[in-house]
Design an enzyme around this catalytic site. Structure first.
Site, PDB file in Angstrom:
ATOM      1  N   ASP A   1      25.446 -22.306  -6.012  1.00 33.57           N
ATOM      2  CA  ASP A   1      24.006 -22.460  -5.894  1.00 33.57           C
ATOM      3  C   ASP A   1      23.573 -21.782  -4.587  1.00 33.57           C
ATOM      4  O   ASP A   1      24.097 -22.117  -3.526  1.00 33.57           O
ATOM      5  CB  ASP A   1      23.696 -23.962  -5.812  1.00 33.57           C
ATOM      6  CG  ASP A   1      22.465 -24.348  -6.587  1.00 33.57           C
ATOM      7  OD1 ASP A   1      21.439 -23.694  -6.397  1.00 33.57           O
ATOM      8  OD2 ASP A   1      22.539 -25.321  -7.352  1.00 33.57           O
TER       9      ASP A   1
ATOM     10  N   ASP B   1      18.291 -21.081  -6.231  1.00 36.62           N
ATOM     11  CA  ASP B   1      17.343 -22.191  -6.168  1.00 36.62           C
ATOM     12  C   ASP B   1      15.916 -21.711  -5.876  1.00 36.62           C
ATOM     13  O   ASP B   1      15.710 -20.938  -4.928  1.00 36.62           O
ATOM     14  CB  ASP B   1      17.817 -23.123  -5.043  1.00 36.62           C
ATOM     15  CG  ASP B   1      17.100 -24.443  -5.039  1.00 36.62           C
ATOM     16  OD1 ASP B   1      17.226 -25.187  -6.018  1.00 36.62           O
ATOM     17  OD2 ASP B   1      16.405 -24.739  -4.044  1.00 36.62           O
TER      18      ASP B   1
ATOM     19  N   GLU C   1      16.464 -19.982 -10.689  1.00 32.89           N
ATOM     20  CA  GLU C   1      15.720 -21.214 -11.006  1.00 32.89           C
ATOM     21  C   GLU C   1      14.270 -20.925 -10.637  1.00 32.89           C
ATOM     22  O   GLU C   1      13.963 -20.631  -9.479  1.00 32.89           O
ATOM     23  CB  GLU C   1      16.253 -22.401 -10.216  1.00 32.89           C
ATOM     24  CG  GLU C   1      15.729 -23.709 -10.774  1.00 32.89           C
ATOM     25  CD  GLU C   1      15.111 -24.632  -9.748  1.00 32.89           C
ATOM     26  OE1 GLU C   1      14.847 -25.793 -10.092  1.00 32.89           O
ATOM     27  OE2 GLU C   1      14.874 -24.205  -8.593  1.00 32.89           O
TER      28      GLU C   1
ATOM     29  N   HIS D   1      20.097 -31.589 -12.740  1.00 35.76           N
ATOM     30  CA  HIS D   1      20.162 -32.695 -11.783  1.00 35.76           C
ATOM     31  C   HIS D   1      18.765 -33.111 -11.300  1.00 35.76           C
ATOM     32  O   HIS D   1      18.659 -33.963 -10.429  1.00 35.76           O
ATOM     33  CB  HIS D   1      21.015 -32.261 -10.591  1.00 35.76           C
ATOM     34  CG  HIS D   1      20.399 -31.092  -9.885  1.00 35.76           C
ATOM     35  ND1 HIS D   1      20.304 -29.838 -10.455  1.00 35.76           N
ATOM     36  CD2 HIS D   1      19.804 -30.977  -8.676  1.00 35.76           C
ATOM     37  CE1 HIS D   1      19.685 -29.024  -9.645  1.00 35.76           C
ATOM     38  NE2 HIS D   1      19.363 -29.680  -8.549  1.00 35.76           N
ATOM     39  N   ASP D   2      17.701 -32.484 -11.810  1.00 34.43           N
ATOM     40  CA  ASP D   2      16.332 -32.827 -11.404  1.00 34.43           C
ATOM     41  C   ASP D   2      15.585 -33.555 -12.507  1.00 34.43           C
ATOM     42  O   ASP D   2      14.363 -33.742 -12.384  1.00 34.43           O
ATOM     43  CB  ASP D   2      15.535 -31.554 -11.073  1.00 34.43           C
ATOM     44  CG  ASP D   2      16.046 -30.838  -9.835  1.00 34.43           C
ATOM     45  OD1 ASP D   2      16.634 -31.505  -8.965  1.00 34.43           O
ATOM     46  OD2 ASP D   2      15.860 -29.614  -9.737  1.00 34.43           O
TER      47      ASP D   2
END
Ligand code: ISL
Length: 695
Positions: free
Chosen positions: A224, A328, A389, A460-461
């Site tokens: 990430d 990200d 993302e 994970h969000d």
């Protein structure tokens, strides 16, 4: 968490930036962009106020804006086809909506559209196969995967010990959420040192061993890359604090107070985690921009030294053997230099003021191309993947960021499909799979050979998809299999989030004290401060908390789930029957279904690269399609409802071609609630051939 020394009064919405000739501002950006593109590409006609709504909709950014507006209102974008709506001039629309929206909304979005002169090029023929188009990705949230040393926190050693779970599943590429050194204000998305591993998670040697272990199993691994911001404990920020006018001060957005309004931040932007996006730092008498948590100051990409640093970080990890990055909030990296105020109505709609100025910022394309050329695609380097993302990006802007001919990203995560109708994550509602079907059909219909899409339901969000669609326990297994079938047989690159292969559901957290998520805590506090009862605030936070997607993975049926021998960092609730060990022992489990689906996908290129043709799309509750590659043809049928679904024109001969079904008892011509089936088509076809090696 670092609390601001001086709590800023929430800034009243000031339309200062808009008052200052937004048209002129965007015109400059258009000119800048034209120069930067490498090859001549179709130009979008420049829109002025005499243009019509349908012209705006024909523009890639215009189309995404209108689609987003209709989505947020829970209405169909087919309204644009209405001759009265589509034929309306933008100046008329502007006069009409001004009554409700305040000034300048229409000029603002038109200027945003005009700032993008290019249109996606659909390309011709078949998409070119690449490893990342054919791969199944799996997201490991390291803190919650497996703990090897009993401190309650998942670590790299735990991933190494359990890597065969992923190899057995058939995963092609592992995406690791951040493992870098971090004070963990935001679960590692606040990086203190990009070249060091978080102490609780292990060592650099272990990460090297993990990269080698993935490669030894024929899997790839990506990390990430969190470079929209750093932690405020990063050395760069510490140096900026020591000398705000020195070189590192220019790495961030550090602004002095306006002498006339010393208590007001430089603009009205809000943090994605509630509250102002600015924090006052008394020691240096500057405001600092943080679009996320206060401890996550935004990097200023306008500064070429920042871009050099990011290139160096990427190269450093590539030299260690990783195969790419999930990047990200990468679409947030370009901020307009004058940092204009956000529009009040857009802020209300999106629940965060200011986003329209940086979700598709003026130099985004340029920065991505530069990073690709300087770090990802150096002479002789293996093919590496750039997965962006990209919250807020719609289908057309996503295509502009990922077109195979454009040299920017390979894939984007667009999040529009994660909430159906006009709902937001913060509402307790039933997600409508029929809505998703329509969304997906529309998305797929726009893709050409230069395009590709990601397929995902969780990360994970986000809370767990099964719980959003139908939380009734009786449907859990069928729904888990249905979502997996959809994801792994549709055209696009699937990203499985850890636990999804076990049909993970939301957790029965009992109070805010159970949660670790910075967003949940800040939201809870903000709601209570605004006058909500603790009960109401908790109800909203329980529905939405990102911790549902971050719960430690259950490896076995023991009380702690075999995740740790110590006390887990996040509470683990009992969930009998849904651990890896239990599901591995059950031939009908969701885990086994995922294994079979991935094996099937590997065997048939039609499932990886084939065209998609939808069957009977108007039939409510039914979702069916063909995937075709050369002579290979696969048919998929899903029942999206919790009722049995009869297929009136079902051909009984087709049953002989069933390759994989979610249910052990199969009734010809009727799908059980949430049943999914994958067929060879036609059943007697011989052409499917032997399994093909994929890697
Ligand atoms: O969860 C959200 C805010 O309520 C999302 O908008 C999310 O913040 C957004 O998708 C960006 O997420 C990424 O960057 C954040 C980090 O907290 C998330 O975990 C990460 O996935 C900041 O780094």
């Amino acid at each position: 968490m670092d609390v601001p020394a001086r709590t800023p009064t929430p800034a009243p919405v000031r339309l200062r930036g808009l008052g200052r000739e937004p048209r002129a501002r965007y015109r400059l950006l258009v000119q800048g962009r034209k120069k930067r593109h490498r090859r001549a590409r179709p130009e979008n006609p420049t829109l002025d106020d005499a243009a019509r709504v349908r012209d705006f909709y024909a523009h890639p950014v215009g189309r995404d804006v209108i689609d987003k507006m209709f989505h947020l209102q829970g209405r169909s974008n087919r309204w644009v086809d209405n001759p009265i709506v589509g034929g309306m001039r933008l100046r008329t629309l502007d006069r009409l909506v001004r009554l409700f929206t305040g000034h300048e909304l229409v000029p603002l979005v038109v200027d945003l559209a005009n700032s993008e002169p290019h249109a996606p090029d659909p390309g011709e023929g078949q998409p070119e196969p690449t490893w990342w188009k054919e791969a199944v990705f799996y997201q490991v949230y390291p803190r919650s995967f497996a703990d090897s040393d009993g401190d309650g926190v998942g670590d790299v050693g735990g991933i190494l010990e359990h890597l065969d779970h992923l190899a057995d599943l058939g995963v092609d590429c592992v995406w690791l959420s951040p493992i870098y050194d971090s004070p963990n204000e935001d679960g590692g998305y606040d990086v203190r040192d990009y070249r060091a591993v978080m102490a609780e998670m292990g060592t650099l040697d272990q990460v090297d061993a993990l990269i080698a272990a993935c490669h030894a199993r024929g899997m790839r691994i990506i990390l990430d890359l969190v470079v929209n911001h750093t932690s405020h404990e990063h050395e760069w920020f510490q140096r900026a604090l020591a000398d705000p006018d020195g070189p590192h001060g220019a790495y961030y957005f550090l602004l002095p107070a306006d002498p006339e309004h010393p208590d007001q931040p430089p603009n009205n932007w809000e943090s994605a985690f509630t509250g102002p996006a600015w924090r006052w730092i008394p020691e240096i008498e500057r405001w600092v921009l943080h679009v996320f948590a206060p401890g996550q100051p935004d990097l200023n990409w306008e500064n070429p030294r920042v871009r050099d640093e990011v290139v160096e970080v990427c190269r450093w990890w590539f030299d260690r053997g990783i195969d790419g990055f999930r990047m990200d909030v990468i679409n947030f990296i370009s901020k307009p230099p004058d940092l204009p105020d956000g529009h009040e109505l857009i802020g209300d709609l999106l629940q965060v003021a200011g986003v329209e100025h940086y979700f598709y910022g003026p130099r985004l394309h340029e920065y991505l191309r530069e990073l690709r050329e300087r770090a990802f695609e150096r002479p002789g380097s293996p093919p590496r993947v750039m997965v962006g993302e990209t919250p807020g990006i719609g289908v057309e802007t996503g295509r502009l960021l990922t077109g195979a001919d454009r040299g920017e990203l390979d894939l984007v995560f667009s999040f529009d499909h994660l909430e159906s109708g006009s709902h937001s994550r913060f509402e307790d509602y039933r997600y409508d799979l029929e809505w998703y079907k329509r969304y997906l059909i529309d998305y797929q219909s726009r893709l050409g050979s230069n395009d590709w899409m990601t397929l995902f339901f969780e990360n994970h969000d986000n809370p767990r998809m099964i719980s959003k669609v139908n939380p009734e326990p009786e449907h859990r297994v069928a729904l888990g299999k249905l979502l997996g079938t959809l994801q792994l047989t549709m055209r696009g690159t699937p990203f499985i989030h850890q636990g999804q292969e076990l049909a993970a559901v939301n957790q029965p957290f009992t109070g805010i004290g159970d949660l670790q998520d910075v967003e949940a805590h800040r939201r809870f506090r903000a709601l209570v401060d605004e006058g909500a009862s603790e009960e109401d605030a908790w109800a909203q936070v329980l529905t939405s908390t990102r911790d549902h997607g971050r719960v430690p993975l259950r490896w076995d049926a023991s009380p702690g789930g075999g995740f740790t021998t110590g006390t887990p960092w996040l509470v683990v609730h009992p969930d009998p029957g849904f651990s890896v060990a239990e599901q591995a022992a059950d031939p009908d489990s969701v885990l086994q279904h995922y294994r079979r689906l991935i094996a099937l996908r590997r065997r048939h290129r039609a499932l990886r690269m084939g065209d998609v043709t939808f069957v009977d799309p108007e039939r409510v509750g039914f979702f069916g399609w063909f995937r075709t590659w050369g002579t290979q043809r696969i048919r998929v049928e899903l029942n999206l409802t919790d009722e049995p679904l009869t297929l009136p024109d079902h051909d009984p001969d087709a049953d002989a071609g069933l390759l994989l079904g979610s249910h052990t008892v199969v009734r010809s011509g009727t799908l059980a609630p949430y049943e999914s089936r994958v067929y060879r088509w036609p059943a007697v076809q011989q052409g499917l051939g032997a399994p093909e090696p994929q890697r």
